[in-house]
Design a protein around this motif. Structure first.
Motif, PDB file in Angstrom:
ATOM      1  N   THR B 146       0.835  -1.113  -0.151  1.00 23.37           N
ATOM      2  CA  THR B 146       0.107   0.590  -0.343  1.00 23.37           C
ATOM      3  C   THR B 146       0.891   1.255  -0.238  1.00 23.37           C
ATOM      4  O   THR B 146       0.699   2.019  -0.892  1.00 23.37           O
ATOM      5  N   GLY B 149       3.171   0.902  -3.312  1.00 27.36           N
ATOM      6  CA  GLY B 149       2.806   0.930  -4.717  1.00 27.36           C
ATOM      7  C   GLY B 149       3.204  -0.081  -5.620  1.00 27.36           C
ATOM      8  O   GLY B 149       2.253  -1.108  -6.426  1.00 27.36           O
ATOM      9  N   ALA B 150       4.043  -0.951  -4.844  1.00 28.26           N
ATOM     10  CA  ALA B 150       4.598  -2.481  -5.465  1.00 28.26           C
ATOM     11  C   ALA B 150       2.837  -3.537  -5.288  1.00 28.26           C
ATOM     12  O   ALA B 150       1.884  -2.842  -5.411  1.00 28.26           O
ATOM     13  N   SER B 151       3.353  -4.212  -6.220  1.00 26.01           N
ATOM     14  CA  SER B 151       2.108  -5.825  -6.369  1.00 26.01           C
ATOM     15  C   SER B 151       2.401  -6.951  -5.844  1.00 26.01           C
ATOM     16  O   SER B 151       3.854  -7.715  -5.286  1.00 26.01           O
ATOM     17  N   ASN B 152       1.704  -8.002  -5.682  1.00 29.50           N
ATOM     18  CA  ASN B 152       1.759  -8.995  -5.538  1.00 29.50           C
ATOM     19  C   ASN B 152       2.411 -10.216  -6.350  1.00 29.50           C
ATOM     20  O   ASN B 152       2.444 -11.022  -6.193  1.00 29.50           O
ATOM     21  N   VAL B 153       2.199  -9.381  -7.494  1.00 28.08           N
ATOM     22  CA  VAL B 153       2.724 -10.502  -8.857  1.00 28.08           C
ATOM     23  C   VAL B 153       4.472 -10.293  -8.634  1.00 28.08           C
ATOM     24  O   VAL B 153       4.745  -9.297  -8.812  1.00 28.08           O
TER      25      VAL B 153
END
Lengths: 985, 418
Positions: B146, B149-153
């Motif tokens: 959050t 702004g990084a992602s889970n993928v």
């Protein structure tokens, strides 16, 4: 922080809100919005209206967002083909991305978008990806070819992708190999005849190498592919088996089962005396047992397959009975399968354990399971003779529980036990009769009625019992009605004095008040039998019944072989060939087990194509319908022989030859089981006709019955003329087969009686689903007989034999039905002599003495042809008067004379003469000229053709000369051959 | 290959669907619902169903049905194995496999499904490969994501995907290097009324938890490997060495995994740790019956039996139970007719006993079916088959790892008939 928040926006303007969010500038907000869209999609909501907005988010560096958009695209592109085009550019660009993950993702997604316009753009990127330096991209691209093929097969072929795919089988990376194999297998399924997976020793070697290194799923694809290969010899087969065996220890049960399939198939090729064969058998048991400790769903599939394996190779699991014992909390579908296998494995060694278990199960809660357990006890009794007594007492115990459905099942199986062991357990009948009132299922009622009828003489109040059933005759099911009819007729035949009224009552109920044709016809048959000839009726109705056989529900061997090749597939779960149910398997491939080194039995039978049909009609399961079958057998096949004159061939014979051989024989059984036409008189039956005092009522003369039964007697009449109708030119060489056959002769056969060639195999087992027929022809006491040995080399019993001839040169036809009244069990042989008449329809055959025969049994119809020696047709009154002989000899033009040499015959003229006389060749005169004996002989064929012969025998010269004169010179060649055979025998 | 997947909860709602080829309408599930209706109990739904155009293959896990739709001839075991793998993965990612958890993580689940299957072909099913592509949610990560702004993928190719050891990623680092092995054996047995063993076998499993730096190559050897004639291994185990030397040689995956399953068959003698004396009878006269159960130790190899529990599915007619237990507590669930007696530790000096009367519904006939007893138990530090690990060696890395082996015996499907 969970995704469930995505579901909460179920307000009215939801789509509108999402639209706004998707077009937001903030990356994070966009992603959240796409997630919401995906969440809605997964629960089946229609969010296709957002298509353009979602596609706009595609151009991003964020991999997660990209993936989400792709997910959306795959779902909705089909419904918005025009919009989907917008995405193509991004796809093409992504296929060039430096990151292999993105390249693979792009090519993978493009393949999933089932829109024709897009697939056109896919070809170039796909071609590149198939040759990509990164194996991850290559393996993804391999699957993509299969996807594309599904959308547009022509395109894939035109673009040459199939060849590229084939090349990938030789890829250095095992994962790529596995995916290429999987893709090719899927494509091949829709192109059964294309040689896509060209398996040769080199590719097999590559596959085996990849097998060790690829993922578990890849191993399944490769193993399934291997199973389609047929090794060249047993050594190759063994080496493949050795390399596949380690897969049996894999944790993935699908890998294990696929490996079992390969091994079961290739094992067929190994010689049984090989040490390795035994080792392999031992290795197969533990993995199968292990499958049973997995999740219930896996167990179920495993059990269905084990059921097949146990039938094919019972030795593998014969010591593992206990693992099939049922646990009370197994799901019902597992319980039922386990029970089935327990019975298959039951043997004398373990029967005590099995029975104890079955008895335990019979007190469980689940009704279906309890029923099956009770039935299983009966099957054990029939299968393992030593246990029969114990089974019966177990069943009696169960009957004592008075649990309604247990009692009914028990009675049904006890009936079967009576059929298997007659006159052994009838003492229990009293107990059974006690439960008469509680029976409400048709099958149980029918079974009970059968028992009462069959043992009427031992049941004092049998008539009362049956009468009580008769009261509600019209409310009973057909099954019960038929049984009741038969049982009362049996009772009448056993105790005629007291039951006359009862039998009339049931006959009139069956014939007059019933709409059921089966019932009516059976009623009429009994009626006429009883009124025409009560003695015959007794013979027919109370005839010895064939014993029922132990293995009743085995899968038919050819089907079993096919199913073994499909272990682990849906076919093995349904026990049906794939052709019977798989939709979209355009064009069906039937898989076969390779021929083994030892016995190539039916390995290349051309009949496999019909396996599908066979599966629809499994071999008769006797326990359920045995009694009916038995009765019909007695009934249907006997009447023709009991009536006076030999019946003329059935009307089926009148059909054209082509029709007959093209499967027309199916009508054979139909013809014979058809009841005789009912004369109009039967609607006013009078009781005296039924009684014993008037054995031959005038209304029903035997000849009429014969005529009715046999069809038109005029059929044999048009027979006298055939020789003249035959073409004048008769090709001299008759196939050498016959001579060869006779050469075999030698010791067999009777030297002084009528000549009969030794038996030879007419129908090999491999051409007839396990039925082997060998036979010969003989003339015994003036009757031509076809003597056959029927051998059952299949695993299931054979019943319902019938025979029919094609039209032939001398009108040979069966004079009665084929008398095979007992079913022929596996590996059992039966000898039959079929008397032949010569009044059948005539058609000139080539060669003249060729006979085309069709034999039918419960499995199929088989055709073969054989040649009979013409000497069979020499009749007893073939001795011509001397004067007539002389006159005839002169009368027949010399053109009709044929001269033959018989070489190496060391008999003197007297011995030759007496030998020939045994076969109805009569010597009329003998002349000796210059040390040469001349014998003048005559013989007459069944159709009235005379053949005159002059046999010259010179002392010391082993070569005889025969001159034959006949008005029908076509037969000369055959007669000469018979001469040779008779003399040399 | 696998065409579509539907997740269905126990009330019959489809709460997730995924299509790997074209979209198949939900109506196809109606055939399943029909069978579900017929089977009464969800456990009894046949796993393979045939419909006019499709085949439905389902599994039942954690009160959920995983229903897959296939259209061509596909090995059903392959499908069932895969479905179990899906359930395992969900469990692995989110700690449990339930409707709530799946709904909470629906997007991740969807991404996972997409990653696991491509056009119906399995793509990545190894847990550690998946975790590199789609990171499992942790509280810390979601906070970090959050903020940044990084992602889970994951955006790099998972390293394990294509190497010769696809189950292990490279560059694993730990400060504490440790390898633990749990040898867990379950006894499946059926005892008859008189206490004789009708059938008994042992299902064994070796669960490993390996946290070792780099690319360690391990060798595990047993004191008595001859016990193991029926084994199945994790793909990492070198089968050749097992065949020739009877040792387990492998490069382990990182983290928790099942190294090996084995099966000690009924032909070897299986020790039964407890005996049960029981009598359950119903009277012909009057609506009642008696129950008397005693449990004592039999072959425990000198260890203590713990977690002892008896479960009985009573006949439907039994209304209530009035019992006294000398040890532990009992409950009788009226709705399911299940009597549970939770005993705890077995004291050989004072055997636990449960005794008393049962009330049956008045007017109904005496129950015919005999209830079976289901026994649960645990014995720590014992592998009942007698299997013992002799040593664990490590090659390929320099450091000294911490090693440990634990043994545990449990009752599997352990049933006593009455």
């Amino acid at each position: 922080m969970t995704d469930s928040k995505y579901f909460t926006t179920t307000k009215k303007g939801e789509i509108f809100e999402l639209k706004a969010e998707l077009n937001s500038d903030k990356k994070e907000k966009k992603k959240e919005a796409v997630k919401k869209v995906i969440a809605s999609m997964t629960v089946g909501k229609d969010v296709s209206a957002l298509f353009p907005d979602v596609v706009n988010c595609m151009q991003t560096d964020n991999l997660e967002l990209k993936k989400l958009v792709y997910l959306y695209l795959m779902n909705y592109a089909k419904s918005q083909p025009d919009m989907a085009i917008m995405a193509v550019n991004t796809f093409v660009k992504d296929c060039e991305d430096p990151n292999p993950l993105i390249r693979a993702l792009a090519v993978r997604t493009m393949g999933c978008i089932r829109v024709d316009k897009i697939t056109e753009y896919l070809c170039e990127p796909l071609r590149k990806c198939l040759k990509d330096e990164d194996p991850y991209v290559r393996k993804t691209a391999a699957v993509c070819v299969a996807k594309l093929h599904d959308i547009n097969a022509q395109l894939v072929e035109d673009q040459g992708f199939l060849d590229t795919l084939k090349d990938l089988i030789s890829d250095s990376n095992p994962m790529v190999v596995a995916n290429a194999v999987a893709a090719l297998s899927e494509i091949a399924e829709s192109h059964p005849n294309s040689n896509l997976l060209d398996l040769n020793p080199q590719t097999i070697n590559k596959l085996l190498t990849a097998l060790n290194e690829c993922t578990e799923w890849g191993q399944i694809f490769i193993l399934d592919c291997l199973a389609n290969y047929t090794p060249r010899d047993d050594r190759e087969s063994q080496s493949i088996c050795e390399r596949v065996t380690p897969r049996l220890s894999h944790a993935n049960s699908a890998v294990v089962l696929s490996a079992v399939k390969v091994l079961m198939k290739f094992m067929e090729m190994l010689p049984k005396d090989l040490d390795y064969y035994g080792t392999l058998l031992k290795k197969l048991a533990p993995p199968l047992v292990t499958l049973l400790s997995a999740e219930p769903e896996l167990q179920y599939v495993a059990l269905r397959n084990i059921n097949l394996i146990v039938q094919r190779r019972p030795e593998i699991l014969k010591h593992e009975m206990k693992v099939f014992f049922v646990k009370y909390n197994d799901p019902i579908y597992v319980k039922l399968e386990k029970l089935d296998i327990m019975i298959r494995l039951a043997s004398q060694a373990n029967i005590a354990q099995v029975l104890a278990e079955l008895k335990e199960y019979a007190t469980e809660v689940d009704v279906d399971f309890v029923r099956k357990a009770v039935r299983a006890i009966g099957r054990c009794a029939i299968k393992v003779e030593q246990s029969a007594e114990r089974c019966v007492s177990t069943l009696l115990d169960l009957i004592q529980t008075k649990v309604n459905y247990v009692v009914q099942e028990a009675i049904v199986v006890i009936k079967d036990i009576f059929r298997k062991y007659p006159n052994k357990y009838e003492s229990v009948i009293a107990t059974l009769c006690e439960n008469l009132d509680s029976l409400d299922e048709p099958e149980a009622r029918a079974a009970m009625i059968w028992i009462v009828g069959e043992y009427a003489e031992r049941i004092d109040n049998a008539d009362e019992l049956l009468e009580s059933f008769l009261e509600g005759f019209h409310d009973e099911s057909t099954q019960v009605q038929l049984q009741l009819l038969t049982a009362i007729v049996k009772l009448f035949l056993k105790k005629p004095t007291e039951t006359q009224e009862l039998v009339q009552q049931v006959l009139s109920l069956a014939t007059q008040d019933s709409d059921n044709p089966d019932l009516r016809d059976r009623g009429y048959i009994y009626w006429r039998l009883l009124s025409t000839d009560p003695v015959a009726a007794k013979e027919v109705v109370l005839a010895e019944k064939p014993l029922i056989s132990e293995e009743t529900d085995l899968i038919e061997p050819t089907l079993l072989e096919e199913l073994i090749c499909h272990i682990g597939t849906l076919a093995s779960v349904y026990h049906k060939p794939p052709s019977a149910f798989v939709e979209g398997s355009r064009g069906v491939q039937h898989k076969r087990l390779p021929g083994s080194a030892g016995s190539g039995e039916s390995a290349d039978s051309p009949d496999t194509g019909s396996a599908a049909g066979v599966s629809e009609a499994p071999p008769a399961v006797i326990p359920s319908q045995g009694d009916l079958l038995g009765d019909l057998l007695n009934l249907d096949l006997t009447p023709p022989t009991t009536s006076g004159p030999p019946p003329a061939p059935s009307s089926g014979m009148q059909m054209g030859a082509m029709d007959l051989l093209g499967g027309g024989l199916d009508s054979l059984m139909g013809d014979e089981s058809e009841p005789p036409p009912v004369p109009q008189r039967t609607d006013t039956p009078q009781s005296p006709q039924l009684s014993h005092q008037s054995p031959s009522p005038p209304d029903y003369s035997p000849t009429e019955l014969g005529g009715d039964l046999g069809g038109s007697p005029a059929m044999g009449a048009g027979f006298g003329a055939p020789p003249t109708a035959m073409p004048a030119s008769f090709p001299p060489p008759v196939s050498g087969g016959l001579d060869d056959l006779f050469d075999l002769g030698g010791s067999v056969g009777m030297p002084m009686g009528a000549y009969s060639p030794p038996k030879s195999i007419w129908l090999p087992a491999m051409k007839a689903k396990g039925l082997e027929i060998s036979g010969t022809f003989a003339r015994r006491a003036g009757v031509i007989q076809m003597e056959m040995t029927l051998t059952n080399k299949a695993m299931s019993i054979m019943t319902d034999f019938a025979i029919q001839f094609n039209r032939n040169s001398f009108g040979l036809a069966p004079a009665g039905p084929l008398q095979v009244l007992t079913p022929v069990g596996p590996n059992q042989s039966i000898e039959v002599a079929l008397p032949l008449s010569t009044v059948g329809p005539v058609m000139k055959m080539e060669p003249l003495t060729n006979l085309q025969v069709a034999v039918k049994n419960n499995i199929d119809v088989f055709y073969f042809s054989s040649q009979y020696p013409i000497s069979m047709l020499f009749v007893e009154d073939g001795k011509m008067e001397r004067q007539v002989f002389l006159a005839t000899w002169k009368d027949i033009p010399n053109d009709n004379e044929a001269q033959f040499q018989i070489k190496d015959c060391h008999l003197n003229s007297d011995a030759a003469s007496s030998k020939l006389q045994g076969s109805n060749v009569f010597t009329i005169a003998k002349r000796t000229v210059e040390g040469q004996d001349m014998l003048y002989q005559s013989m007459k064929l069944t159709n009235g053709i005379w053949v005159l012969a002059e046999l010259r025998v010179q002392a010391g010269n082993p070569n005889y000369t025969v001159s034959l004169k006949c008005r029908a010179p076509e037969v000369s060649q055959c007669v000469f051959q018979s001469y040779e055979a008779m003399l040399k025998n | 290959m696998i065409h579509s997947l539907f997740l269905i909860n126990h009330t019959g709602d489809i709460f997730l669907e995924k299509h790997w080829k074209s979209v198949i309408g939900r109506s196809v599930c109606d055939y399943f619902f029909e069978a579900r209706e017929k089977a009464v109990e969800p456990e009894n739904v046949p796993p393979v169903l045939q419909t006019p155009h499709h085949y439905l293959i389902s599994i039942y896990r954690g009160k959920l049905f995983f229903l897959s739709v296939i259209q061509t001839e596909v090995p059903p075991l392959f499908v069932i194995e895969f479905l179990h793998r899906v359930a395992d993965t969900i469990q692995d990612y989110f700690g449990e496999c339930s409707e709530g958890v799946i709904k909470d993580n629906v997007v991740t689940v969807y991404e996972l499904l997409e990653e696991m299957l491509d056009n119906g072909f399995p793509l990545a099913t190894e847990s550690n490969v998946l975790k590199e592509m789609i990171r499992p949610p942790t509280i810390l990560r979601s906070v970090v994501n959050t903020l940044t702004g990084a992602s889970n993928v994951g955006d790099t190719l998972p390293t394990g995907q294509l190497s010769n050891v696809p189950w292990r990623r490279v560059g694993v680092k730990y400060t504490n290097n440790e390898a633990y092995f749990d040898v867990i054996e379950e006894i499946d047995a059926i005892l008859d009324k008189s206490g004789t063993t009708v059938f008994a076998e042992i299902q064994g499993v070796i669960e490993a938890c390996v946290r070792l730096t780099g690319m360690p190559d391990l060798t595990l050897s047993f004191m008595n490997p001859r016990l193991l004639d029926d084994v199945s291994f994790h793909p990492c185990v070198r089968f050749k060495r097992w065949e020739s030397e009877r040792v387990l040689s492998f490069i382990p995956p990182d983290g928790n995994f099942t190294l090996m399953n084995y099966h000690v068959s009924s032909q070897n003698l299986v020790a039964i740790p407890v005996y049960v004396k029981q009598s359950i009878s119903f009277f012909e006269t009057g609506p009642c019956g008696r129950l008397d159960i005693t449990i004592g130790p039999k072959q425990t190899m000198g260890k203590t039996v713990e977690g002892l529990m008896v479960t009985i599915h009573m006949p439907k007619a039994v209304l209530s139970a009035n019992l006294t237990a000398t040890q532990g507590t009992y409950t009788y669930d009226l709705a399911t007719k299940v009597l549970v007696w939770d005993i705890g530790k077995l004291n050989p000096q004072k055997l636990p006993n449960l005794k008393g009367s049962l009330t049956t519904q008045a007017g109904t006939p005496k129950p015919e079916d005999n209830p079976s007893l289901n026994i649960d138990l645990k014995i720590q530090q014992l592998a009942i088959s007698g299997l013992k690990v002799s040593r664990l060696d490590m090659y390929g890395e320099k450091y000294k790892p911490f090693k440990g082996v634990k043994y545990l015996t449990k009752a599997g499907k352990f049933q006593v008939r009455t």
